[in-house]
Design a protein around this motif. Structure first.
Motif, PDB file in Angstrom:
ATOM      1  N   PHE A  60      15.928  -4.956 -11.720  1.00 53.84           N
ATOM      2  CA  PHE A  60      15.801  -5.888 -10.594  1.00 53.84           C
ATOM      3  C   PHE A  60      14.697  -6.899 -10.868  1.00 53.84           C
ATOM      4  O   PHE A  60      13.604  -6.550 -11.328  1.00 53.84           O
ATOM      5  CB  PHE A  60      15.498  -5.125  -9.303  1.00 53.84           C
ATOM      6  CG  PHE A  60      15.242  -6.013  -8.126  1.00 53.84           C
ATOM      7  CD1 PHE A  60      16.297  -6.592  -7.444  1.00 53.84           C
ATOM      8  CD2 PHE A  60      13.945  -6.291  -7.711  1.00 53.84           C
ATOM      9  CE1 PHE A  60      16.063  -7.426  -6.352  1.00 53.84           C
ATOM     10  CE2 PHE A  60      13.695  -7.113  -6.627  1.00 53.84           C
ATOM     11  CZ  PHE A  60      14.771  -7.680  -5.950  1.00 53.84           C
ATOM     12  N   ASP A  61      14.995  -8.146 -10.590  1.00 54.08           N
ATOM     13  CA  ASP A  61      14.040  -9.242 -10.776  1.00 54.08           C
ATOM     14  C   ASP A  61      13.995 -10.044  -9.484  1.00 54.08           C
ATOM     15  O   ASP A  61      14.986 -10.669  -9.089  1.00 54.08           O
ATOM     16  CB  ASP A  61      14.466 -10.129 -11.950  1.00 54.08           C
ATOM     17  CG  ASP A  61      13.420 -11.184 -12.292  1.00 54.08           C
ATOM     18  OD1 ASP A  61      12.760 -11.686 -11.369  1.00 54.08           O
ATOM     19  OD2 ASP A  61      13.274 -11.507 -13.480  1.00 54.08           O
ATOM     20  N   LYS A  62      12.839 -10.011  -8.814  1.00 47.65           N
ATOM     21  CA  LYS A  62      12.717 -10.674  -7.515  1.00 47.65           C
ATOM     22  C   LYS A  62      12.932 -12.173  -7.627  1.00 47.65           C
ATOM     23  O   LYS A  62      13.617 -12.776  -6.782  1.00 47.65           O
ATOM     24  CB  LYS A  62      11.346 -10.376  -6.926  1.00 47.65           C
ATOM     25  CG  LYS A  62      11.118 -10.976  -5.544  1.00 47.65           C
ATOM     26  CD  LYS A  62       9.708 -10.732  -5.053  1.00 47.65           C
ATOM     27  CE  LYS A  62       8.703 -11.530  -5.850  1.00 47.65           C
ATOM     28  NZ  LYS A  62       7.328 -11.415  -5.311  1.00 47.65           N
ATOM     29  N   ASP A  63      12.348 -12.788  -8.647  1.00 48.63           N
ATOM     30  CA  ASP A  63      12.497 -14.235  -8.805  1.00 48.63           C
ATOM     31  C   ASP A  63      13.945 -14.619  -9.071  1.00 48.63           C
ATOM     32  O   ASP A  63      14.439 -15.633  -8.556  1.00 48.63           O
ATOM     33  CB  ASP A  63      11.607 -14.737  -9.946  1.00 48.63           C
ATOM     34  CG  ASP A  63      10.132 -14.600  -9.628  1.00 48.63           C
ATOM     35  OD1 ASP A  63       9.788 -14.608  -8.427  1.00 48.63           O
ATOM     36  OD2 ASP A  63       9.319 -14.468 -10.574  1.00 48.63           O
ATOM     37  N   TYR A  70      15.724 -13.778   1.393  1.00 47.71           N
ATOM     38  CA  TYR A  70      14.790 -13.813   0.273  1.00 47.71           C
ATOM     39  C   TYR A  70      14.015 -12.510   0.162  1.00 47.71           C
ATOM     40  O   TYR A  70      13.704 -11.857   1.171  1.00 47.71           O
ATOM     41  CB  TYR A  70      13.826 -14.989   0.429  1.00 47.71           C
ATOM     42  CG  TYR A  70      14.476 -16.327   0.189  1.00 47.71           C
ATOM     43  CD1 TYR A  70      14.734 -16.776  -1.100  1.00 47.71           C
ATOM     44  CD2 TYR A  70      14.854 -17.135   1.253  1.00 47.71           C
ATOM     45  CE1 TYR A  70      15.335 -18.002  -1.325  1.00 47.71           C
ATOM     46  CE2 TYR A  70      15.464 -18.359   1.046  1.00 47.71           C
ATOM     47  CZ  TYR A  70      15.703 -18.782  -0.247  1.00 47.71           C
ATOM     48  OH  TYR A  70      16.314 -19.998  -0.470  1.00 47.71           O
ATOM     49  N   SER A  71      13.735 -12.134  -1.060  1.00 45.00           N
ATOM     50  CA  SER A  71      13.032 -10.878  -1.333  1.00 45.00           C
ATOM     51  C   SER A  71      11.539 -11.130  -1.449  1.00 45.00           C
ATOM     52  O   SER A  71      11.069 -11.721  -2.427  1.00 45.00           O
ATOM     53  CB  SER A  71      13.566 -10.257  -2.638  1.00 45.00           C
ATOM     54  OG  SER A  71      12.873  -9.070  -2.956  1.00 45.00           O
ATOM     55  N   TYR A  72      10.804 -10.692  -0.425  1.00 44.89           N
ATOM     56  CA  TYR A  72       9.357 -10.805  -0.427  1.00 44.89           C
ATOM     57  C   TYR A  72       8.755  -9.478   0.013  1.00 44.89           C
ATOM     58  O   TYR A  72       9.325  -8.768   0.857  1.00 44.89           O
ATOM     59  CB  TYR A  72       8.873 -11.913   0.522  1.00 44.89           C
ATOM     60  CG  TYR A  72       9.283 -13.306   0.115  1.00 44.89           C
ATOM     61  CD1 TYR A  72       8.820 -13.850  -1.080  1.00 44.89           C
ATOM     62  CD2 TYR A  72      10.133 -14.067   0.918  1.00 44.89           C
ATOM     63  CE1 TYR A  72       9.194 -15.133  -1.457  1.00 44.89           C
ATOM     64  CE2 TYR A  72      10.502 -15.347   0.541  1.00 44.89           C
ATOM     65  CZ  TYR A  72      10.034 -15.869  -0.651  1.00 44.89           C
ATOM     66  OH  TYR A  72      10.413 -17.134  -1.039  1.00 44.89           O
ATOM     67  N   THR A  73       7.600  -9.142  -0.531  1.00 45.39           N
ATOM     68  CA  THR A  73       6.906  -7.943  -0.109  1.00 45.39           C
ATOM     69  C   THR A  73       6.289  -8.165   1.261  1.00 45.39           C
ATOM     70  O   THR A  73       6.136  -9.304   1.723  1.00 45.39           O
ATOM     71  CB  THR A  73       5.814  -7.549  -1.115  1.00 45.39           C
ATOM     72  OG1 THR A  73       4.814  -8.580  -1.140  1.00 45.39           O
ATOM     73  CG2 THR A  73       6.402  -7.384  -2.519  1.00 45.39           C
ATOM     74  N   MET A  74       5.907  -7.067   1.904  1.00 44.88           N
ATOM     75  CA  MET A  74       5.275  -7.181   3.215  1.00 44.88           C
ATOM     76  C   MET A  74       3.964  -7.958   3.120  1.00 44.88           C
ATOM     77  O   MET A  74       3.629  -8.756   4.006  1.00 44.88           O
ATOM     78  CB  MET A  74       5.011  -5.787   3.785  1.00 44.88           C
ATOM     79  CG  MET A  74       4.499  -5.773   5.199  1.00 44.88           C
ATOM     80  SD  MET A  74       5.714  -6.424   6.383  1.00 44.88           S
ATOM     81  CE  MET A  74       6.933  -5.114   6.347  1.00 44.88           C
ATOM     82  N   GLU A  75       3.231  -7.761   2.033  1.00 41.73           N
ATOM     83  CA  GLU A  75       1.966  -8.482   1.852  1.00 41.73           C
ATOM     84  C   GLU A  75       2.194  -9.978   1.709  1.00 41.73           C
ATOM     85  O   GLU A  75       1.456 -10.792   2.295  1.00 41.73           O
ATOM     86  CB  GLU A  75       1.241  -7.943   0.612  1.00 41.73           C
ATOM     87  CG  GLU A  75      -0.113  -8.593   0.371  1.00 41.73           C
ATOM     88  CD  GLU A  75      -0.819  -8.045  -0.857  1.00 41.73           C
ATOM     89  OE1 GLU A  75      -1.941  -8.481  -1.139  1.00 41.73           O
ATOM     90  OE2 GLU A  75      -0.227  -7.174  -1.530  1.00 41.73           O
TER      91      GLU A  75
END
Length: 397
Positions: A290-293, A334-339
């Motif tokens: 998996f690659d978030k970008d 979009y895939s973003y972390t909670m932070e």
């Protein structure tokens, strides 16, 4: 003649009859010249697991994107909340929710290139959009226009919703889907799968036993089984064989594996090729991590163009007001972390772009009293008082 009036004629819609199916069936199975659309041995895109996984991911993500009715104003675009926006965003089809409806439209576009819907009105109010199963028969008139035959009825393009994907250069109103580009990859993946399955179901033996002076016993299956039971078969697992050194010789061989045949590498290359054609990250098809970008780029570069195709077809066929339009919202995909989400929301709140309650809504919290006012830095004063800051009136820093 407006689109509100074209359905007053008796068009014979099955959905208008009691007990009729909720989708229309396509009658034609051949091209206009009589030749079959699908040759013998053709494998549909939806039957190849790797291709189906990529298309399903596109359709699933598209189906959960909220569909908003927007109005263009001098101060920018604002969201309209009325019965029409609710109809399209919740239940555009009588028997399907919006995610189910969009999923079908996108899958039809990717597989066949065309998806159709027939709007039904009740006293100038949109009551239903009947989905048409798969494709229709597109008949060009030779003058830059066309008609669509559905269930034996000819429709003008203005009478129906026609979503086109990967348009034919010679007939831009006719979509081709992804079949032309994926045909070679599908054949390669199918052959690799068959080869792999054959090797797994019929593995080559790892041991060969050479037998001397026992030709008569080896001439029949019964004789070979008797020799195996007598000399090779052990009662207890792991017990060594005890055979005659004069008559038997045991040799270990290494059968060709999937790696030796380069099938694994070939499958991986074909999966990456299919991912590039589909426009999905390779990990969606089971190769790579998996690659978030890469995923975020997939949302903006692959899903957004499909969304625009659907938005504009709905806008130009269903809306009369020139300042209204439909728009998908892809923000939540979009895939973003909670932070990362927290930093982004906090920065917008510090600059007075978002209020505290808008930030709370972003994190699925209920609004609370006193957080509706937008504030900016220097003790978080209201935006309306930002001109009273000391630093702007000769005061200290």
């Amino acid at each position: 003649m407006g689109i509100f009036d074209i359905f007053k004629r008796n068009r014979g819609h099955p959905a208008e009859k009691t007990g009729a199916a909720s989708t229309l069936q396509i009658r034609a199975v051949t091209k206009p010249d009589g030749s079959p659309w699908c040759p013998i041995g053709y494998t549909p895109l939806s039957d190849v697991p790797e291709i189906k996984a990529g298309m399903r991911k596109i359709a699933e993500l598209m189906s959960v994107m909220p569909l908003h009715l927007m109005r263009n104003t001098p101060n920018g675009n604002v969201r309209e909340n009325n019965e029409l926006s609710k109809k399209l965003d919740v239940n555009p089809c009588k028997r399907l929710t919006r995610p189910q409806w969009i999923y079908k439209i996108v899958m039809d576009m990717l597989v066949k290139g065309n998806s159709y819907g027939i709007p039904i009105y009740r006293e100038r109010i949109l009551a239903n959009i009947i989905p048409v199963t798969m494709g229709g028969v597109i008949v060009p008139d030779g003058l830059g226009d066309y008609t669509v035959t559905i269930n034996g009825i000819d429709y003008d393009p203005d009478e129906i919703l026609h979503f086109v994907y990967n348009a034919d250069p010679d007939n831009p109103w006719n979509g081709r889907g992804l079949a032309p580009e994926l045909r070679t990859v599908i054949n390669a993946l199918k052959q690799a799968s068959v080869t792999s399955q054959t090797i797994m179901e019929n593995p080559m033996p790892a041991v060969v036993i050479r037998v001397d002076n026992l030709l008569e016993d080896l001439s029949t299956p019964e004789g070979r089984k008797e020799l195996s039971d007598r000399y090779i078969k052990s009662v207890d697992a792991g017990t060594p064989w005890m055979i005659s050194a004069a008559n038997f010789e045991v040799q270990q061989i290494k059968p060709l594996s999937l790696n030796d045949l380069a099938i694994k590498d070939d499958i991986e290359i074909n999966k990456k090729t299919a991912a590039a054609i589909l426009g999905v990250p390779p990990f969606v098809l089971g190769t790579g991590d998996f690659d978030k970008d890469a995923f975020n780029n997939f949302v903006s570069s692959r899903l957004q163009p499909i969304a625009v195709l659907i938005e504009q077809e709905l806008t130009r066929k269903l809306l009369y007001s020139p300042d209204l339009f439909f728009k998908f919202s892809n923000r939540q995909l979009y895939s973003y972390t909670m932070e990362e989400r927290l930093k982004f929301s906090t920065a917008l709140m510090d600059r007075g772009v978002l209020s505290g309650n808008e930030v709370r809504i972003e994190f699925d919290m209920e609004p609370v009293e006193g957080l509706d006012e937008r504030k900016v830095l220097e003790n978080y004063i209201p935006v309306s008082m930002s001109g009273n800051q000391n630093k702007l009136n000769g005061g200290g820093e």
